[in-house]
Each structure stands twice: as C-alpha cells, then as structure tokens.
Write a protein that holds these residues in place. Structure first.
Motif, mmCIF file in Angstrom:
data_model
loop_
_atom_site.group_PDB
_atom_site.id
_atom_site.type_symbol
_atom_site.label_atom_id
_atom_site.label_comp_id
_atom_site.label_asym_id
_atom_site.label_seq_id
_atom_site.Cartn_x
_atom_site.Cartn_y
_atom_site.Cartn_z
ATOM 1 N N ARG A 104 5.366 4.846 11.868
ATOM 2 C CA ARG A 104 4.665 5.237 13.219
ATOM 3 C C ARG A 104 4.841 3.838 14.212
ATOM 4 N N PRO A 109 0.735 -1.140 -0.133
ATOM 5 C CA PRO A 109 -0.035 0.014 0.063
ATOM 6 C C PRO A 109 0.921 1.263 0.205
ATOM 7 N N ALA A 110 0.138 2.252 -0.603
ATOM 8 C CA ALA A 110 1.130 3.539 -0.702
ATOM 9 C C ALA A 110 1.539 4.201 0.584
ATOM 10 N N ASP A 111 0.829 3.799 1.622
ATOM 11 C CA ASP A 111 0.968 4.244 2.963
ATOM 12 C C ASP A 111 1.959 3.627 3.905
ATOM 13 N N ALA A 112 2.526 2.512 3.253
ATOM 14 C CA ALA A 112 3.466 1.712 4.098
ATOM 15 C C ALA A 112 4.719 2.318 4.906
ATOM 16 N N ASP A 113 5.279 3.321 4.061
ATOM 17 C CA ASP A 113 6.160 4.109 4.739
ATOM 18 C C ASP A 113 5.795 4.890 6.080
ATOM 19 N N GLU A 114 4.397 5.575 6.101
ATOM 20 C CA GLU A 114 4.070 6.220 7.174
ATOM 21 C C GLU A 114 3.884 5.120 8.146
ATOM 22 N N ARG A 115 3.005 4.205 7.832
ATOM 23 C CA ARG A 115 2.786 2.885 8.873
ATOM 24 C C ARG A 115 4.021 2.540 9.561
ATOM 25 N N GLN A 151 2.030 -4.326 11.406
ATOM 26 C CA GLN A 151 2.116 -3.360 12.431
ATOM 27 C C GLN A 151 2.463 -4.093 13.850
ATOM 28 N N ASP A 192 -2.166 -5.472 6.811
ATOM 29 C CA ASP A 192 -1.771 -4.243 7.521
ATOM 30 C C ASP A 192 -1.648 -4.425 9.214
#
Lengths: 249, 187
Positions: free
Chosen positions: A26, A17-23, B67, B63
């Motif tokens: 965090r 996903p495009a937001d992998a870096d941000e996740r 995480q 996801d």
C-alpha cells in the motif's frame, strides 16, 4: 557467555506483523502514484518557468572559474573563515541528500552589493571570497534574509541583495540548489573526493590538491526567483509554494 | 503462445529482486517503475520495522515509522545523491522518523518506554529480549540496534547519528554489558 552473534540473532528474530506485506504494498502504491502526479504537474510548471526565463531573466548569465593553484595558496589558515561564509548551507551539506530549496534553513542572510553590480559579478565575488581569502571584500555588507525562494533582490537605489541560501540559483521546478562544480585530479583516490569537495567549499585551500579546478555557471534567474523593490512581487516558484518537507525531517 | 508471457515476466521480476543493485532499482523507481520500488521496499522493510520496534518498543509506532519512512523515501528519491548508497540514506530517514514520533509521544504526555509496555509480542516468545532492550537508555539503545540489527560499523553509526565515533563506541560497550548481564541472568 552471550556473544555478539546471539544479540544480533535475537534482533533479527524479532517477528514482523503478519500484515507487513500488505502495508508495504500500500505504501509503495501510494508513494508511486503521488510521484507520477507530481511529475505531471512539474512538466506543466517547467513550461511556464521556461517561458518566464525567456521573457524576463535572460539577460543575466555568467561563468566563474578558479584554478586549484589559487586555492592551494590561500594565506588564511584553515578554520579562519568569516563566520558568515562558514555557515553557507550549500557549502556545508552533510548526509546523502542533495540540498533543495525546500530544505534551506530559515534565517540565512544575504549580501548587499553596491549599485551597478550584476548578478554574475556578485556571485563571482562571493565564490572568490569563499575559495581564496575567506573574507568578504570591502563594499560588500551582510544583510537580512530574502523571502523564501528568492535568489536576488534589486533595490530601488540600484544595490542588489544576493541570497546566501542559493547564490548560484536553483532549479525553479525541482528545487535543486545549483552548486559550484569541482574537478578533481584523476590520481586522487575516490575515497578522498568528497573530503576535497567539502574542503573546497569550506575554503580550506591547504587541503586541496593544486590541480583541482572549481567553476560555477551562474544561470539566468527565473522571474519567480527575483524581487524588485517598488514593484509588485512576482509569484513564488512552484517548488517553493509546495509544502514538502525534507525526508530527513 | 499466450501462457509464455506471464511466466517470463514472473521470472524477470524474481531475478531483479535478488540480483539488481540498489542503485539500479533507485534509478528505475525514479522513472516510476513500481516493480523496482516494490523490490527496494521488500529488501529493506522488515529490518526497518524491526529497528523502529526495537527503539520504540511499540508495534503501533513501528508500523507508523515504517510507513512514513518508506513513503518519504520514495517521494524524495530525486534528492538522493547518486554517489551515495540507498541503504544508509533510508535508515537515516527511519531513525529520524522514529525520534520524531517518540518526541511527539512525549509531547502528548505518553509515558516513557519501560519494560512493562515494551513487550507487545509476548505471545511470540520475544518479549523477554525486548524487555532487556527497552531497559537500555535511548542513547544506548539506538547504537546497539544500528550495530547488531542493521550491521553498521561504529564509524557509520557516528555519521548516521551525528555523534562522535568514540561516544558511539562507549555507548555500545555499556549497552552490551547491560544486555549480557541481563541475558545471562535470564538464561
């Protein structure tokens, strides 16, 4: 014909996903912040536990040492370990983690030693049984599990119960279970080292080189690791009161 | 020279990411070094996510797995035996979290993973391959993912999954036969 490389490439081409870096950032921030807070708490707890050892448990300490020749001459064939000794959680560790008291399986029992037995003597008897005969000696009986985090219980009649979860103790702050130290001859290939350590701790003496040496330091126990029958229970150690789960969980 | 410092720092971080062995990064991360932890995460995040996605077939579960697994790994770095490599230790955590979440989904009454729900990335053109993977039974899907995505040998997969190596070999063979047959038809 579809080759192995095609299948590997198809897996590796799965888009993240495009937001992998941000996740990812965090998660790292959250975990490292939690680590820093825990380290601060542990330093505080370490001071408390050190004082506790100095005040209450400093009288018991000992050293157990076995030469490999003794291990190599076991008359018990491999696989005839007493079932109780064959299921010791500290001797059967697998995977990449060092076992901590948090990971200890529930229901592991204890050993009952006669009145007058000291903690180092009891630990020595246990290690000798694992390394040599594979059987518990006369006068030592199986008993039920101690409360989580307790290594030793002194009964009112003088007998002691030694937990089989961490009979050589554990670090009251980090929870790391103390294990016997195994010295392996220098000419043993490095790939064989872990196999030999497992064989030693499972009492498989025939698979162990003669020059192997096993020793265990029986460190003083903190007050939080001991129960005395008939007296109010001391508070559990900091690591036991935490609710951390095993990472493999 | 105020401008020199940021440039030097950026270069140092880049060098660490590329060249530093996992063990050195793990030791630095244990001491609280966030750059080292970020470098480890950057090195392994994508493949961990892909593995979770390939096994579960769902982006939301992948996801969650990524995480949870990385957070647990960094919180429990002290438990990693220095004699053991970081990568399989991390992947064991990823695998266990994946199976945990799948079991939880089943307990909640979620349906089994089927090709129909396993193609959330259709707009990227990757859906057909995921359909095929999702069509494999879980016991075959896991070793195939470990073998072809994460590049483990059958012996290493056997240790990671606590399964006899012969069983792993036969599961991979059957899964490959299924995948190849389907891919040939698709082509």
């Amino acid at each position: 014909m579809i080759g192995d490389d095609d299948i590997a490439r198809a897996f590796r081409d799965i888009p993240v996903p495009a937001d992998a870096d941000e996740r990812r950032r965090r998660v790292v921030d959250r975990a490292m912040t939690t680590r820093r807070k825990r380290r601060t708490r542990r330093r505080t707890a370490l001071v408390a536990c050190t004082l506790s050892v100095l005040a209450g448990g400093g009288a018991v300490a000992g050293h157990v040492d076995f030469q490999g020749s003794l291990l190599g001459r076991r008359d018990q064939p491999t696989g005839t370990l007493d079932p109780l000794l064959a299921a010791l959680p500290w001797a059967t560790n697998r995977g990449g983690s060092l076992r901590t008291i948090d990971d200890a399986p529930s229901g592991t029992g204890s050993l009952r030693f006669a009145a007058g037995t000291s903690y180092p003597a009891a630990a020595t008897v246990l290690l000798r049984a694992v390394l040599t005969t594979g059987r518990l000696p006369a006068g030592v009986a199986q008993a039920g599990p101690l409360p989580r985090g307790r290594v030793l219980m002194r009964r009112a009649d003088g007998a002691i119960l030694l937990s089989l979860v961490a009979p050589f103790g554990y670090d009251p702050v980090t929870g790391r279970v103390m294990l016997p130290s195994v010295s392996i001859p220098g000419d043993v290939p490095s790939g064989d080292a872990s196999r030999i350590v497992r064989a030693v701790l499972r009492g498989e003496g025939s698979a162990v080189p003669d020059a192997t040496r096993v020793s265990a330091d029986v460190a003083p126990l903190a007050a939080c690791q001991v129960l005395r029958e008939g007296r109010p229970a001391t508070a559990p150690c900091p690591t036991v009161s935490r609710t951390a789960r095993s990472p493999e969980g | 020279m105020p401008a020199a410092h940021p440039v030097h720092r950026a270069r140092r971080v880049y060098t660490r990411r590329v060249d530093t062995p996992d063990g050195a990064l793990v030791r630095a991360a244990r001491r609280g070094d966030r750059d080292a932890a970020n470098a480890l995460a950057e090195r392994y995040w994508d493949d961990a996510w892909r593995a979770a996605y390939a096994i579960t077939g769902r982006v939301d579960l992948a996801d969650d797995v990524a995480q949870d697994a990385f957070e647990r790994a960094f919180l429990h770095l002290d438990r990693l035996d220095d004699r053991r490599p970081f990568r399989p230790w991390l992947h064991r955590i990823v695998l266990n979290r994946t199976l945990d979440l799948l079991r939880a989904e089943r307990r909640r009454g979620a349906v089994e993973i089927t090709p129909e729900i396993a193609a959330p990335l259709d707009d990227t053109g990757h859906g057909p391959f995921m359909d095929m993977v999702a069509g494999l039974p879980l016991e075959r899907r896991i070793p195939v993912v470990l073998r072809y995505l994460l590049d483990y040998t059958p012996a290493e997969i056997a240790e990671l999954t606590d399964t006899p190596v012969g069983t792993i070999g036969s599961r991979i063979s059957r899964a490959l036969a299924d995948l190849r047959a389907t891919m040939e038809v698709e082509r």
